[in-house]
Structures are given as structure tokens and as C-alpha cells.
Design a protein around this motif. Structure first.
Motif, PDB file in Angstrom:
ATOM      1  N   LEU A  15       0.812  -1.215   0.000  1.00 23.81           N
ATOM      2  CA  LEU A  15       0.000   0.000   0.000  1.00 23.81           C
ATOM      3  C   LEU A  15       0.852   1.274   0.000  1.00 23.81           C
ATOM      4  CD1 LEU A  15      -3.082  -0.678   2.321  1.00 23.81           C
ATOM      5  CD2 LEU A  15      -2.936  -0.728  -0.162  1.00 23.81           C
ATOM      6  N   ASP A  16       2.126   1.158  -0.356  1.00 22.22           N
ATOM      7  CA  ASP A  16       2.977   2.353  -0.475  1.00 22.22           C
ATOM      8  C   ASP A  16       2.387   3.287  -1.524  1.00 22.22           C
ATOM      9  OD1 ASP A  16       4.567   1.087   1.311  1.00 22.22           O
ATOM     10  OD2 ASP A  16       6.358   0.994   0.054  1.00 22.22           O
ATOM     11  N   PHE A  17       2.545   4.566  -1.322  1.00 23.43           N
ATOM     12  CA  PHE A  17       1.989   5.526  -2.280  1.00 23.43           C
ATOM     13  C   PHE A  17       2.868   6.775  -2.340  1.00 23.43           C
ATOM     14  CE2 PHE A  17       0.294   6.349   1.873  1.00 23.43           C
ATOM     15  CZ  PHE A  17       0.220   7.730   1.990  1.00 23.43           C
ATOM     16  N   TRP A  18       2.847   7.425  -3.499  1.00 26.13           N
ATOM     17  CA  TRP A  18       3.597   8.667  -3.700  1.00 26.13           C
ATOM     18  C   TRP A  18       2.679   9.858  -3.469  1.00 26.13           C
ATOM     19  CZ3 TRP A  18       8.777   9.312  -4.721  1.00 26.13           C
ATOM     20  CH2 TRP A  18       9.508   8.178  -5.076  1.00 26.13           C
ATOM     21  N   CYS A  19       3.229  10.890  -2.896  1.00 21.57           N
ATOM     22  CA  CYS A  19       2.473  12.133  -2.762  1.00 21.57           C
ATOM     23  C   CYS A  19       3.448  13.298  -2.706  1.00 21.57           C
ATOM     24  CB  CYS A  19       1.592  12.121  -1.517  1.00 21.57           C
ATOM     25  SG  CYS A  19       2.513  12.220   0.020  1.00 21.57           S
ATOM     26  N   ASN A  20       2.946  14.487  -2.955  1.00 25.79           N
ATOM     27  CA  ASN A  20       3.763  15.692  -2.876  1.00 25.79           C
ATOM     28  C   ASN A  20       3.821  16.136  -1.422  1.00 25.79           C
ATOM     29  OD1 ASN A  20       4.649  18.549  -3.100  1.00 25.79           O
ATOM     30  ND2 ASN A  20       4.425  18.165  -5.290  1.00 25.79           N
ATOM     31  N   ILE A  21       5.017  16.176  -0.859  1.00 26.15           N
ATOM     32  CA  ILE A  21       5.179  16.438   0.568  1.00 26.15           C
ATOM     33  C   ILE A  21       4.711  17.847   0.933  1.00 26.15           C
ATOM     34  CG2 ILE A  21       7.499  17.436   0.683  1.00 26.15           C
ATOM     35  CD1 ILE A  21       6.271  14.490   2.809  1.00 26.15           C
ATOM     36  N   CYS A  22       4.610  18.729  -0.061  1.00 24.81           N
ATOM     37  CA  CYS A  22       4.138  20.098   0.194  1.00 24.81           C
ATOM     38  C   CYS A  22       2.635  20.221   0.005  1.00 24.81           C
ATOM     39  CB  CYS A  22       4.859  21.088  -0.722  1.00 24.81           C
ATOM     40  SG  CYS A  22       6.618  21.233  -0.393  1.00 24.81           S
ATOM     41  N   GLY A  23       1.960  19.104  -0.217  1.00 22.17           N
ATOM     42  CA  GLY A  23       0.519  19.123  -0.421  1.00 22.17           C
ATOM     43  C   GLY A  23      -0.236  19.503   0.850  1.00 22.17           C
ATOM     44  N   SER A  24      -1.480  19.884   0.679  1.00 21.03           N
ATOM     45  CA  SER A  24      -2.281  20.371   1.801  1.00 21.03           C
ATOM     46  C   SER A  24      -2.711  19.265   2.763  1.00 21.03           C
ATOM     47  CB  SER A  24      -3.534  21.086   1.275  1.00 21.03           C
ATOM     48  OG  SER A  24      -4.308  20.200   0.468  1.00 21.03           O
ATOM     49  N   ASP A  25      -2.603  17.991   2.361  1.00 24.57           N
ATOM     50  CA  ASP A  25      -3.033  16.884   3.223  1.00 24.57           C
ATOM     51  C   ASP A  25      -1.888  16.249   4.002  1.00 24.57           C
ATOM     52  OD1 ASP A  25      -5.763  16.843   3.036  1.00 24.57           O
ATOM     53  OD2 ASP A  25      -5.796  15.613   1.228  1.00 24.57           O
ATOM     54  N   ILE A  26      -0.690  16.835   3.933  1.00 29.80           N
ATOM     55  CA  ILE A  26       0.470  16.292   4.644  1.00 29.80           C
ATOM     56  C   ILE A  26       0.732  17.155   5.871  1.00 29.80           C
ATOM     57  CG2 ILE A  26       2.846  15.514   4.422  1.00 29.80           C
ATOM     58  CD1 ILE A  26       0.890  14.223   2.453  1.00 29.80           C
ATOM     59  N   HIS A  27       0.806  16.504   7.046  1.00 30.31           N
ATOM     60  CA  HIS A  27       0.930  17.263   8.288  1.00 30.31           C
ATOM     61  C   HIS A  27       1.987  16.634   9.203  1.00 30.31           C
ATOM     62  CE1 HIS A  27      -2.818  19.254   7.173  1.00 30.31           C
ATOM     63  NE2 HIS A  27      -3.321  18.053   6.926  1.00 30.31           N
ATOM     64  N   PRO A  28       2.549  17.430  10.115  1.00 32.69           N
ATOM     65  CA  PRO A  28       3.483  16.869  11.097  1.00 32.69           C
ATOM     66  C   PRO A  28       2.740  15.998  12.107  1.00 32.69           C
ATOM     67  CG  PRO A  28       3.058  19.191  11.558  1.00 32.69           C
ATOM     68  CD  PRO A  28       2.415  18.890  10.239  1.00 32.69           C
TER      69      PRO A  28
END
Length: 645
Positions: A235-248
Motif C-alpha cells: 500500500l505504499d503511495f507517492w504524494c507531494n510532501i508540500c501538499g495540503s493533506d500532509i501534516h506533522p
């Protein structure tokens, strides 16, 4: 007493800023009281699915035996027995008070209007909530449609993640691109950093999150793996780390968002609290203000309607006035001021050396095409000079470049070549007009401008020292080309080595790294590209899928290079690699367009003399242009060997 103790324990926060209660509850509780209106609002949910509520408590739904309830204030769905008050209408005290406050406001408003509060008013309070639950079926259908759509796009479109994974490529890090968003404040973001992301392996009607770790970084893109999957990459997936759904990590606890383990592994651990504490102790996460920094780094000072001086793409020897039409990720679409239908445009970055403030050409003695428009159009205004890229100050009073001196320079009309060149005119502020030997027009109409500190000009012998093929003057037959013989034959001298820019920053690029690069022969296009050679600060950029003849020499600090994922982040169109089969099948389209593009610029070079003569008859005025030089560097390193006599 035991239940009270248990609940109070669950509400404690741990050192991560997370709430206690990651342990799944196993009590088989049943609802003791349920109102009819609450039962109507209950949406069917999967059994045995842990959920972390606003207050941090975790509940399980053992085979659906526990009665469910929906908070009438915030819409949170949970086990009825865990809800607040006897009626179980609210998930927390704060929701109960907020609802009560809203009811009072509605009652006062009704009295002011002369209407007694009715039960209908209360129903209206709950209407958005009912609508939200009623839309659950539509939400699930939408998710299925989106999944189908994404699958269709991924079959035909280009995916950086698939491209990098399938070929084991490495991308240039974001820190290599100081002009790009987050380029100067990327920090220690690397593999194993933990983030909170949406949990897509879940069928809940609301958006839930889970913690994931970075497995691999490729520019802005990160390959993520949900915590709990260990070595399972299914279930690994790529995403843009600067996207709005990525949080600390900790964002969900602070924002009241639910953390839910993926459905695939929900039964893998019985104590999620202990698991997460063990996994997260000592781990790194994003800075708390990461999203704010991303937003700030994507604010650009250039705005539509600003006027600038920019190179004339049809006559590289001069500049023209253009107006900013749009700004995308710091890249400007400039429309020449005289373009009536606004289709005569030119693309460049706001830090490009090709654009200048109004009046720049006159100030340094550069050729300039006077506009037929006598006054500025309504709404247009001159760009403040301080917004443009600064060049290094130089001292021209001592030993300096002189007309007739020889050097080597990147040909702006064929960026894959470094050519024998001559300084044709010395302008003010360190700018030089340069011509390519063997292909110059008699009137200097094909000269181009580089600054003396430009990393695109080199001393005599640079190519030989660094084993780069030097393009000799057109028609020169005494091959192989030797500078010593050529200088003697032409009665010329080489420009002193000490006058050239010898700074080499620690740029971080390596051969084989992937990036997104502007095709400078067609600057509206940004393509998938690879660094194939590095000569100190000079990079050889290859456009994936195309022949080497289309490669370009570019400076390491050029604003025309971007990290992987830049196009996705800014909404710009990325040109995918051209496969061998597509190139062969498109012999009459893509490939010929690319060739026609380069031939077009060469054609301009040949036609410049006639075109300029015709325009001079019309009485147009000229001053002069800065060519395709790249940004100057920081740092220092002497990479020239003593010049051959």
C-alpha cells in the motif's frame, strides 16, 4: 468507578501531543437508552474498526453490538455509551455547550422577530448534519468514480513515482534549487521522517488520518508507507510532501482529527497506543509551521499588468516592452506590449537574466525596440527595479574586457554547443555584447548580451581542459581547432582568465539525477530531464526520450531548473519523456516540431540582417539585450588551468 477512571485516563495527552487511548477497547457494551431521532441519523459503519475521536478516545465496534450515535453539533460518529449526557446527543461537553449557545441565539432571534421558538427551529439546526449523513452513499460512489478516473489517467499519463520506481532513478534534492519553493528552508526532511496523512485504506464516511513514514524522496515527492506495514510495500503511495493533506505528527491531536489504522492491518496489534509510542519515540517529523512556510515560499512579487523589458524572441540583439499576463510558480507569461491579440508571448522565470526594469536598455546602451504605443494602457504599471535579479558589481576601471577579445561562450541559439566567440561591444555595468565567430551579421544584428560574471562565458581553453567539444567558427577548415593557431591567424588576443567568474557553489547535483527543466528553445515547455554531465558549475541537461542534439548546457543556479514535483505543486503542465516508439510513430509531429523549433531560432539568426535593415528604414530606435546567461553563484573555487600561450 472503574469506567470513570478509565475515561479520565483516556483523556490524558502523552509527550507527543497525542491523546491516550490508542489501545482498542474490547468492552461489549450495548446502548441503554436511544432516542428515535438519534437512531434515524446513525450511519452503518464497519465492525471492529478503531477510531480516535476529537477527545482522543478510541472505540471499537464489536460486531455491531454497540449502539451508534452521531454528535448533533460536530457530526462525529461513535459508540453511543461514550457520548456525553443522558440523551447521548453530543460527543463532548464543548459540543453540548456550543449547541446550547446556538439554540439560545436562535431563540433570541425568533423573539426579536416576534415569533416564538418552535421545534422546527431545532430541526433546522440539525439539517446540515442529516444532509451530511444522507450524502454518505453519494460520497462512496464519488470515491469509486475517482478511483476509476485515476486508474484511467495513470494508464495514459505520466507518473514521476512509477518512472522513478521502475528505473531506480534518483532525483535532485529540493535544496539544489534555491529559487524554487522551500529551496532555502527544506531543512532535514529525509527518509524515515514521519507525517500524518489521509488514510485511504478505510471506508468511513468522514476523512480520517494515519501516520506514515517517508521511504524515499524524489524532489517534492515522497514515497510513503503507513505505520504498521513494516516491510510490506503493498500500500505504499507517492504524494507531494508540500501538499495540503500532509501534516506533522501531532497535527491530528491538535486539530481534533481522527487517527484510524488502515483496515488491512487493524487486527495486527491489540495496543495501538504502545505501538505508536514505540515507533515514534526519537523519530523526526515536519516542523509545525511547514505548511505556512510552503505557502509563504509560493508568494511571488510579480503581478499581472506589470511592465518589463525583455529579450525580443525574434531579434535577440534587442529588448522590447512586455506586460506580465500571468504568474505560475514564479514563471511569467509575458505578452509583448504591441501584441493586439495577446498571443505574441514569451515565458521566463522572474529571476531570469532576460528581463529587466523599464529603462534598463537605455541606462547601459543596449538596443531597444521602441513601442508604437505612446502611453501605458490603463492598469499597466512599471515593475519596481528592486524585484529583478541582481548581478554582481564589477570594477571596469582597471584591466577589463575589450572589443575584439576572444573567448568561449554558450550559443543562446543552440544551447547544446559552446562556441568560439568574440567580444563585440563593452556596455555599462559589466554587460558585454558577444558574437559567435563565423556566423555573425555585418551589422551586429545577431550579437547577444552576457554579463561579465555570467557562468555562460568561459576563457580560451576551457573546453579543451574539461574535455568538452568546442564548436569552431563556421567555415573554418583547419581542424582539429587549435586556439593558439586561431589567435595568431586572426591577430587576436584571449580575454584574461582572471576576468571570468570562477565561483563554484556546492550545488549538490550529481550525474544521473532527475529534475524538471525548461526547454530554453521553447521556454513555455517544462520537461522531464536528467543531469548527464557536470563541469564545475555547468550542467549538461538531457531531455528524457530525445536525442542528445537537443541537450542544453545550463548553470547550476539557473532559474529554469526545478525539483521533481514542481509542476504538480504549482499547477504547471509537465512534458513527459518521449518513448522511442512514440518518436518513430510521430515522425511527422512531435519530433519534427522539436526540430522545427531549433531550426526556427537558427532561421531567425540568418534572417536578422534583412529584418533589421527593413526596420531601420522605418526609423525604429535601438539600444541592446542581455542574452541567456544564468544566475551568478555563491561560493568560490578556481577551476581554470593556466591559459595556453
Amino acid at each position: 468507578m472503574e469506567n470513570t477512571k478509565d475515561l479520565s485516563g483516556r483523556r490524558r495527552r502523552d509527550s507527543f501531543g497525542m491523546f491516550d487511548g490508542y489501545d482498542s477497547c474490547s468492552e461489549d457494551t450495548s446502548s441503554s437508552s436511544s432516542s428515535e431521532e438519534s437512531e434515524e441519523e446513525v450511519a452503518p459503519l464497519p465492525s471492529n474498526l478503531p477510531i480516535i475521536k476529537n477527545n482522543g478516545q478510541v472505540y471499537t465496534y464489536p460486531d455491531g453490538k454497540s449502539g451508534m450515535a452521531t454528535c448533533e453539533m460536530c457530526g462525529m460518529v461513535g459508540v453511543r455509551d461514550a457520548f456525553y449526557s443522558k440523551t447521548k446527543r453530543f460527543c463532548s461537553v464543548s459540543c453540548s455547550r456550543s449547541y446550547s449557545s446556538n439554540s439560545k441565539k436562535a431563540s433570541i432571534l425568533a423573539r426579536l422577530q416576534g415569533k416564538p421558538p418552535t421545534k422546527k427551529a431545532k430541526v433546522l439546526q440539525k439539517q446540515p448534519l442529516v444532509a451530511k449523513l444522507a450524502a454518505y452513499a453519494q460520497y462512496q460512489a464519488t470515491l469509486q468514480n475517482q478511483a476509476k478516473t485515476k486508474a484511467a489517467v495513470s494508464m495514459e499519463g505520466f507518473s514521476w513515482g512509477n518512472y522513478i520506481n521502475s528505473n531506480s532513478f534518483i532525483a535532485a534534492p529540493v535544496t539544489c534549487f534555491k529559487h524554487a519553493p522551500m529551496g532555502t528552508c527544506w531543512g532535514d526532511i529525509s527518509e524515515n521522517v514521519r507525517v500524518e496523512v489521509p488514510n485511504t485504506d478505510c471506508s468511513l464516511p468522514t476523512k480520517v488520518f494515519w501516520i506514515a513514514g517517508i521511504v524515499k524522496l524524489a524532489g517534492y515527492n515522497a514515497l510513503l508507507r503507513y505505520e504498521g506495514f513494516e516491510n510490506d510495500s503493498s500500500l505504499d503511495f507517492w504524494c507531494n510532501i508540500c501538499g495540503s493533506d500532509i501534516h506533522p505528527v501531532g497535527w491530528c491531536a491538535a486539530s481534533g482529527k481522527p487517527l484510524v489504522p488502515p483496515r488491512t492491518i487493524q487486527h495486527k496489534y491489540t495496543n495501538w497506543k504502545a505501538f505508536l509510542v514505540k515507533r515514534l519515540t526519537g523519530a523526526k517529523t515536519l516542523p509545525p509551521d511547514f505548511s505556512q512556510k510552503v505557502s509563504e515560499s509560493m508568494q511571488y512579487p510579480f503581478k499581472p499588468c506589470m511592465r518589463v523589458e525583455v529579450v525580443d524572441k525574434r531579434h535577440l540583439c534587442r529588448t522590447r516592452v512586455a506586460v506580465v499576463e500571468s504568474v505560475i510558480g514564479g514563471r511569467l507569461r509575458l505578452v509583448y506590449e504591441e501584441s493586439e491579440d495577446r498571443t505574441d508571448d514569451f515565458w521566463c522565470h522572474m529571476h531570469s537574466p532576460l528581463i529587466h526594469h523599464i529603462g534598463w536598455s537605455r541606462s547601459i546602451g543596449h538596443r531597444f525596440k521602441r513601442s508604437d504605443i505612446t502611453k501605458k494602457q490603463d492598469g499597466h504599471f512599471d515593475t519596481p527595479p528592486h524585484l529583478f535579479a541582481k548581478v554582481k558589481e564589477v570594477d571596469q576601471s582597471g584591466e577589463w574586457f575589450k572589443e575584439g577579445m576572444k573567448l568561449e561562450a554558450i550559443d543562446p541559439l543552440n544551447l547544446s554547443t559552446i562556441c568560439v566567440a568574440t567580444i563585440r561591444k563593452v556596455l555599462a555595468d559589466g554587460f558585454l555584447m558577444i558574437g559567435i565567430d563565423g556566423s555573425e551579421a555585418a551589422d551586429g544584428s545577431d550579437w547577444f548580451c552576457y554579463h561579465a560574471t555570467s557562468p555562460s562565458i568561459f576563457p580560451v581553453g576551457f573546453c579543451e581542459i574539461n574535455m568538452i567539444e568546442l564548436t569552431p567558427p563556421r567555415g573554418y577548415t583547419k581542424l582539429p581547432f587549435k586556439w593558439f593557431d586561431y589567435l595568431r591567424e586572426t591577430g587576436s588576443i584571449a580575454a584574461p582568465v582572471k576576468l571570468f567568474n570562477k565561483d563554484v557553489p556546492n550545488h549538490g547535483f550529481r550525474v544521473g539525477m532527475k529534475l524538471e527543466a525548461v526547454d530554453l528553445m521553447e521556454p513555455r515547455l517544462i520537461c522531464v530531464a536528467t543531469v548527464t554531465r557536470i563541469i564545475h558549475r555547468l550542467l549538461r541537461i538531457h531531455f528524457d526520450g530525445w536525442e542528445e542534439e537537443y541537450d542544453q548546457w545550463v548553470d547550476c543556479e539557473s532559474p529554469d531548473l526545478y525539483p521533481v514535483g514542481w509542476c504538480q505543486l504549482t499547477g504547471y503542465q509537465l512534458q513527459p519523456p518521449a518513448s522511442q516508439s512514440s518518436r518513430e510513430s510521430q515522425s511527422g509531429s512531435s519530433k519534427q516540431k522539436k526540430k522545427a523549433k531549433s531550426q526556427q531560432y537558427k532561421g531567425h539568426k540568418k534572417m536578422t540582417t534583412l529584418q533589421l535593415k527593413e526596420e531601420l528604414i522605418d526609423g525604429e530606435d535601438y539600444n541592446f539585450l542581455q542574452g541567456a546567461s544564468d544566475q551568478e553563484s555563491n561560493g568560490s573555487a578556481n577551476f581554470y588551468i593556466k591559459q595556453e600561450p
